[in-house]
Design a protein around this motif. Sequence first.
Motif, PDB file in Angstrom:
ATOM      1  N   TRP A 100      10.750  15.583 -48.304  1.00  0.00           N
ATOM      2  CA  TRP A 100      10.787  14.726 -49.484  1.00  0.00           C
ATOM      3  C   TRP A 100       9.964  13.475 -49.215  1.00  0.00           C
ATOM      4  O   TRP A 100      10.460  12.476 -48.709  1.00  0.00           O
ATOM      5  CB  TRP A 100      12.232  14.370 -49.842  1.00  0.00           C
ATOM      6  N   ALA A 101       8.688  13.559 -49.522  1.00  0.00           N
ATOM      7  CA  ALA A 101       7.751  12.486 -49.211  1.00  0.00           C
ATOM      8  C   ALA A 101       6.734  12.352 -50.337  1.00  0.00           C
ATOM      9  O   ALA A 101       6.618  13.225 -51.208  1.00  0.00           O
ATOM     10  CB  ALA A 101       7.037  12.770 -47.890  1.00  0.00           C
ATOM     11  N   VAL A 102       5.994  11.254 -50.320  1.00  0.00           N
ATOM     12  CA  VAL A 102       4.977  10.991 -51.348  1.00  0.00           C
ATOM     13  C   VAL A 102       3.954  12.118 -51.399  1.00  0.00           C
ATOM     14  O   VAL A 102       3.572  12.598 -52.467  1.00  0.00           O
ATOM     15  CB  VAL A 102       4.292   9.641 -51.073  1.00  0.00           C
ATOM     16  N   SER A 103       3.485  12.558 -50.224  1.00  0.00           N
ATOM     17  CA  SER A 103       2.452  13.598 -50.175  1.00  0.00           C
ATOM     18  C   SER A 103       2.955  14.913 -50.761  1.00  0.00           C
ATOM     19  O   SER A 103       2.210  15.635 -51.437  1.00  0.00           O
ATOM     20  CB  SER A 103       1.990  13.808 -48.730  1.00  0.00           C
ATOM     21  N   THR A 104       4.226  15.254 -50.510  1.00  0.00           N
ATOM     22  CA  THR A 104       4.776  16.501 -51.044  1.00  0.00           C
ATOM     23  C   THR A 104       4.949  16.412 -52.551  1.00  0.00           C
ATOM     24  O   THR A 104       4.676  17.376 -53.287  1.00  0.00           O
ATOM     25  CB  THR A 104       6.130  16.809 -50.387  1.00  0.00           C
ATOM     26  N   TRP A 105       5.408  15.262 -53.042  1.00  0.00           N
ATOM     27  CA  TRP A 105       5.609  15.061 -54.474  1.00  0.00           C
ATOM     28  C   TRP A 105       4.310  15.296 -55.256  1.00  0.00           C
ATOM     29  O   TRP A 105       4.312  15.879 -56.330  1.00  0.00           O
ATOM     30  CB  TRP A 105       6.143  13.650 -54.713  1.00  0.00           C
ATOM     31  N   SER A 106       3.218  14.831 -54.695  1.00  0.00           N
ATOM     32  CA  SER A 106       1.931  14.901 -55.413  1.00  0.00           C
ATOM     33  C   SER A 106       1.061  16.055 -54.949  1.00  0.00           C
ATOM     34  O   SER A 106      -0.132  16.100 -55.256  1.00  0.00           O
ATOM     35  CB  SER A 106       1.173  13.582 -55.233  1.00  0.00           C
ATOM     36  N   ILE A 107       1.623  17.011 -54.223  1.00  0.00           N
ATOM     37  CA  ILE A 107       0.820  18.080 -53.622  1.00  0.00           C
ATOM     38  C   ILE A 107       0.208  19.001 -54.673  1.00  0.00           C
ATOM     39  O   ILE A 107      -0.819  19.637 -54.447  1.00  0.00           O
ATOM     40  CB  ILE A 107       1.692  18.890 -52.627  1.00  0.00           C
ATOM     41  N   GLY A 108       0.828  19.086 -55.855  1.00  0.00           N
ATOM     42  CA  GLY A 108       0.292  19.968 -56.883  1.00  0.00           C
ATOM     43  C   GLY A 108      -0.952  19.446 -57.564  1.00  0.00           C
ATOM     44  O   GLY A 108      -1.659  20.213 -58.241  1.00  0.00           O
ATOM     45  N   SER A 109      -1.248  18.154 -57.395  1.00  0.00           N
ATOM     46  CA  SER A 109      -2.350  17.540 -58.144  1.00  0.00           C
ATOM     47  C   SER A 109      -3.686  18.192 -57.857  1.00  0.00           C
ATOM     48  O   SER A 109      -4.440  18.547 -58.777  1.00  0.00           O
ATOM     49  CB  SER A 109      -2.429  16.046 -57.831  1.00  0.00           C
ATOM     50  N   SER A 110      -4.038  18.361 -56.595  1.00  0.00           N
ATOM     51  CA  SER A 110      -5.354  18.905 -56.249  1.00  0.00           C
ATOM     52  C   SER A 110      -5.484  20.363 -56.658  1.00  0.00           C
ATOM     53  O   SER A 110      -6.563  20.814 -57.047  1.00  0.00           O
ATOM     54  CB  SER A 110      -5.607  18.743 -54.745  1.00  0.00           C
ATOM     55  N   VAL A 145      19.864  13.245 -48.632  1.00  0.00           N
ATOM     56  CA  VAL A 145      20.702  13.154 -49.828  1.00  0.00           C
ATOM     57  C   VAL A 145      20.108  12.177 -50.842  1.00  0.00           C
ATOM     58  O   VAL A 145      20.040  12.463 -52.041  1.00  0.00           O
ATOM     59  CB  VAL A 145      22.135  12.719 -49.459  1.00  0.00           C
ATOM     60  N   VAL A 146      19.622  11.031 -50.349  1.00  0.00           N
ATOM     61  CA  VAL A 146      19.197   9.938 -51.228  1.00  0.00           C
ATOM     62  C   VAL A 146      17.992  10.318 -52.085  1.00  0.00           C
ATOM     63  O   VAL A 146      18.012  10.187 -53.314  1.00  0.00           O
ATOM     64  CB  VAL A 146      18.892   8.672 -50.399  1.00  0.00           C
ATOM     65  N   LEU A 147      16.919  10.790 -51.446  1.00  0.00           N
ATOM     66  CA  LEU A 147      15.695  11.030 -52.223  1.00  0.00           C
ATOM     67  C   LEU A 147      15.796  12.218 -53.171  1.00  0.00           C
ATOM     68  O   LEU A 147      15.288  12.132 -54.301  1.00  0.00           O
ATOM     69  CB  LEU A 147      14.491  11.191 -51.289  1.00  0.00           C
ATOM     70  N   PRO A 148      16.417  13.330 -52.794  1.00  0.00           N
ATOM     71  CA  PRO A 148      16.576  14.393 -53.805  1.00  0.00           C
ATOM     72  C   PRO A 148      17.314  13.921 -55.057  1.00  0.00           C
ATOM     73  O   PRO A 148      16.972  14.328 -56.174  1.00  0.00           O
ATOM     74  CB  PRO A 148      17.382  15.465 -53.048  1.00  0.00           C
TER      75      PRO A 148
END
Length: 576
Positions: A73-83, A221-224
Motif C-alpha cells: 500500500w504505497a504511492v507507486s502501487t496506487w498509481s501503477i495503472g496510469s502508465s 490496517v490504516v492505509l487500506p
Amino acid sequence: MPGSSSYDSREPAKTSRLHNFKHAFTSFHAFHEAIVLKSSTSILVNEDLLPSPPEKQTWTTWNFFAYWWSESWAVSTWSIGSSMIALGATIRDAMLVVVFANILSAVVICLNGRAASRYHVGYPVLSRVMFGVFGSYFVVILRAILGIIWAGVQMYYEGQFISICLRCIFPGWNKIPNDIPASQQITTQTMVGFFLAFLFTIPFMFIHTTKIRHLFTLKSVVLPIAGLGLVIWSTTANGGVSASKLVDPSVKTSSVVFAWGIVSQFNSVMGANCALLVTVPDLARYSRTKNAQFYGQALALPLAQTICAAFGIITTSAVKNMYGTAYWNPYDLLNGILSESYSSRSRAGVFFASAAFAFATLGTSIACNITPFAADVTCLAPRYVNIIRGQFICLIVAFAIVPWRIVATANGFLNFLGGYSIFQGPVVGIMIVDYFIIRKGNMDLKDMYSLSADSRYSYFHGFNLRAFAAFVVGFLLPLPGFAASFGYNIAPAATHMYALGWVLSFVMGSLAYLAICMIWKVRGGDGVGETFEARVVGKDDQHMIIDGIVSRPARQQEQELAIVVGEKGCNSISNV
C-alpha cells in the motif's frame, strides 16, 4: 581462587548511561572507545551479523503477511495503472499485469528467503557464500546506493502529504510567501513538510528490525481503510466508477508496439520490487520457523498490490468524470479535492487521507530502504555500525541529498534508478541457484565468518569469480537498452531486450551461474556440507558462542558443536 565466581562484590557498580555519554566527549580516545562495538571481534563479525539468537527470531507468519501487505500500500502501487492505461490498455489488462508480476515476485521472495530462515543470517553474510567474503561487499554497496536515494525520495513524498495536512488545518497555508529561489525546485510549504517528515522518522530509527514489525501491522490496517474511504467517496460523489473515461482507444498503437509496452510495464512492476527481492534475507533471518516466511509472503504481495492498484484505478476514473482531470498520484488527487471544494467536510476527509498516506510512505521508506540499508552496511564497518546506527546513517544522508532536486530535475538519474533492476536481477538469480541447485541447501556457517584461505567461501582472494562472471552475463543483454533510456540510438531488438529488463537479467544470470558451476565446480557444491540450525547461546566481552546441530548427509552423522567467534573470525570448533 579456583572454582570461585568471577564476580567480585567489591567491583564498582556500573556507571549510568548519562555519565558514559558525558565521558565519551572528554577526549578522542574516550569517544572512540564509546562507539566501538564490543561484539565485533573481526572485520566479519558483530552482533547484527551473527546468526539471530532465539529471542530475536520473532517474526511469525502474520508478521510477514502484514509486512508485505503494508509495503504494497504505497504511492507507486496506487498509481501503477496510469502508465499501462496510457498505452491504451484496458483496466482488465492493467490488473492482470499487476497480478502476474506480483505472483512472480512472491515466488522469488519465498525462494530467496529460504536460506536466511534456516540459518538465521542476513543478506550481507549470506552473500559471502555466493560472491566470497570480500566479493560480498560489492553487491551490498550495489543495494545500499539504491536504498539511500529512495529513502530521501520517499521522505520528500511524505513531506508533500504532511504539507496537505497543514493546508487542511490552515486556510492560508498556500498563501505563505515562498522566498526559496525557483532554482531550488522546492517551495516553503513542501520544505516545511519535508523537515517535519525527517523529524517524524527519527523515533523509528531507535527500533530494531526484530521489533519494527508492529509498525507494519498498524500500516496494514490504516492505509487500506483510507484507500477504501477514497473509493467510497469518489464513486458515491460520481454516482459510479465511470471506468470508460480512463480508456482512450485512439492511443492504442499496433499490436506489436502495444504488446512490448505491456511487457515493459510487467518489468516495471518487477523493477519496483527488485530491491526487496534481493535483500529479503534481512527479514527472513528473524523468521520464528523455516516456513513462517513462506506462508506469510506467498499471498500478501500479489493480493495487496492488486487491491491497491484497483483502488487507484477506480478512484482516478471517478474523479476524472467529476473534475475532468486524471489524478493518478494520490497527493495530486488530494490537493485537487481541496482546490475544488475547501469545505469543512472535504478538509476533514482529505486530512485523514493525507495523514494515512504520510504514515504509509514512512512505513514504505523504512521497509524498503532504511531497514535493508542498515542491515547491509553493518558488514562495511562492523566495529562501529550495527542496525540501529545504520538506520540513523541512512536517514541523515537521505536528508542531505536534497531529494527534491533529484525528483524535479534529474530525469537521466531517475532513468538510471528505473533501470537499476537489471543489476539486481542477476544477484537474486545467483543466490537462488547457488542455494537450491549448487549446494542443495547445505552451507557451512563457520566459513561465513572465516578469513582463512582454507575457508570454502574464500574462493580466489575472497572473490567468487564464477558469480561475478554470471553477474556480468546477466545484465549484458539489456544493457544497450538501458543506455538508450539516456537518449542514445540503438536497434529495436535492444529496446525489446531492455523491456524484458529484470526478467531477462534474472534468467541469464541464473543460467550462466549454473553453467559455470557445472564446469568449474565450487567447494561444497556436491550437496555435501554442514547444515546448521544455529543459535547464539552465550557471550562475554571477548566472544560470542553459536551452537547447533550439524548434519553431514554423506555420513549420516550428527554432532553438537560450539563455534567460538574470536579475533580471526569464526574458526575455532570444539565438541560440546
